[in-house]
Scaffold this motif. Structure first.
Motif, PDB file in Angstrom:
ATOM      1  N   HIS A   1      54.586  42.778  51.987  1.00 59.22           N
ATOM      2  CA  HIS A   1      53.190  42.633  51.549  1.00 59.22           C
ATOM      3  C   HIS A   1      52.232  42.743  52.745  1.00 59.22           C
TER       4      HIS A   1
ATOM      5  N   TRP B   1      42.318  38.429  47.275  1.00 59.40           N
ATOM      6  CA  TRP B   1      41.233  37.874  48.091  1.00 59.40           C
ATOM      7  C   TRP B   1      39.890  38.126  47.418  1.00 59.40           C
TER       8      TRP B   1
ATOM      9  N   CYS C   1      48.685  44.858  53.333  1.00 62.69           N
ATOM     10  CA  CYS C   1      47.485  44.066  53.031  1.00 62.69           C
ATOM     11  C   CYS C   1      46.840  43.515  54.309  1.00 62.69           C
TER      12      CYS C   1
ATOM     13  N   CYS D   1      48.447  38.062  46.727  1.00 61.57           N
ATOM     14  CA  CYS D   1      47.964  37.508  48.005  1.00 61.57           C
ATOM     15  C   CYS D   1      48.043  35.983  48.017  1.00 61.57           C
TER      16      CYS D   1
ATOM     17  N   CYS E   1      45.804  39.567  54.190  1.00 56.16           N
ATOM     18  CA  CYS E   1      46.911  38.621  54.365  1.00 56.16           C
ATOM     19  C   CYS E   1      47.469  38.698  55.782  1.00 56.16           C
TER      20      CYS E   1
HETATM   21 ZN   LIG Z   1      47.513  40.172  50.476  1.00 54.28          ZN
END
Ligand SMILES: [Zn+2]
Lengths: 196, 81
Positions: free
Chosen positions: B32, A115, B36, B6, B39
């Motif tokens: 994941h 990101w 994260c 991501c 996400c």
């Molecule tokens: Zn991610």
């Protein structure tokens, strides 16, 4: 498979009745699919009066050209395809067609695939500041303003509930292409609703 | 287990939601998300908006198909061109 076979036979009988011009068969098929076709055209065009004209002209045209229906897709897909094509022609004729801009998904990540900035918008499984009713209103409004290529797949899949085969036949695209387009359309809708 | 970036995770969301992803993809995807925040947040928003899109029914537009039906059936029954 038996259910499918039966369905196939029913559809074949129905197509023969339609081709023979039996008015009860036409009435039946129009009653079954007509309201949803009209709703689809109205959402694509953003104008109910024009949608009515488009749908009635498409249906009359289908009546005159049903002899060409070859059974490679369902009658339902054939109807959607005709209404869809007329709606898109009309939208383009009026120069109202909204093109898909840059893919929102391209802007989120850096070269390493992480990101670039934090994911914008509300956090958590239930949006804290938005109750569901307000959020639904926002989803509906944003959907009606999405570029047409996004709007058409979302309407057919999420609103009208067509299956993959039906949508692919209506839009003349492959299942692989549909999968990509559905993802981009949902991502665009999310971005419009969440605001980033 | 191969690490998912991501951008890969986000690209799998539609398949995951529609139940088209393999077991391995689902495991890597959810693994994941556990680590994260970005996400996870994106996934929740995407899923909620997708579900609400399914609640935008045709009834939202007070469509009245009767006019159209009458027009078309008239054409059909009179067999006029
Ligand atoms: Zn991610």
């Amino acid at each position: 498979m038996h259910g499918n076979d039966r369905h196939q036979r029913q559809e074949t009988g129905q197509v023969e009745a339609l081709k023979a011009g039996e008015s009860s068969a036409w009435k039946d098929i129009l009653a079954r699919h007509g309201p949803a076709l009209l709703a689809y055209a109205a959402r694509m065009l953003g104008d109910r009066g024009t949608a009515e004209e488009i749908v009635q002209d498409s249906l009359v045209n289908i009546y005159h050209t049903i002899g060409r229906f070859d059974g490679r897709c369902s009658i339902k897909s054939w109807l959607y395809r005709a209404v869809h094509n007329s709606a898109i022609d009309e939208i383009r004729r009026r120069r109202r067609y909204v093109d898909v801009g840059t893919d929102v998904l391209d802007n989120y990540f850096n070269e390493a695939g992480r990101w670039e900035h934090d994911c914008p918008g509300w956090d958590g499984p239930v949006p804290k500041r938005l109750d569901e009713k307000r959020l639904l209103t926002s989803v509906r409004e944003q959907m009606d303003h999405l570029p047409h290529a996004h709007r058409e797949v979302l309407l057919l899949k999420e609103v009208e509930g067509l299956d993959t085969e039906e949508i692919c036949a209506a839009l003349a695209i492959s299942p692989g292409n549909l999968r990509i387009r559905i993802h981009r359309a949902r991502a665009a809708l999310r971005a419009a609703v969440v605001g980033g | 287990m191969v690490y998912l970036k991501c951008s890969n995770v986000v690209s799998k969301i539609s398949e995951i939601i529609d139940g088209q992803a393999s077991l391995m993809t689902r495991m890597r995807f959810h693994g994941h998300l556990m680590m994260c925040n970005n996400c996870r947040r994106y996934f929740e928003q995407y899923k909620i908006v997708k579900e609400l899109a399914g609640k935008v029914t045709a009834d939202d537009l007070p469509e009245d198909f009767d006019h159209v039906m009458e027009f078309v059936m008239n054409k059909i029954e009179n067999k006029d061109a």
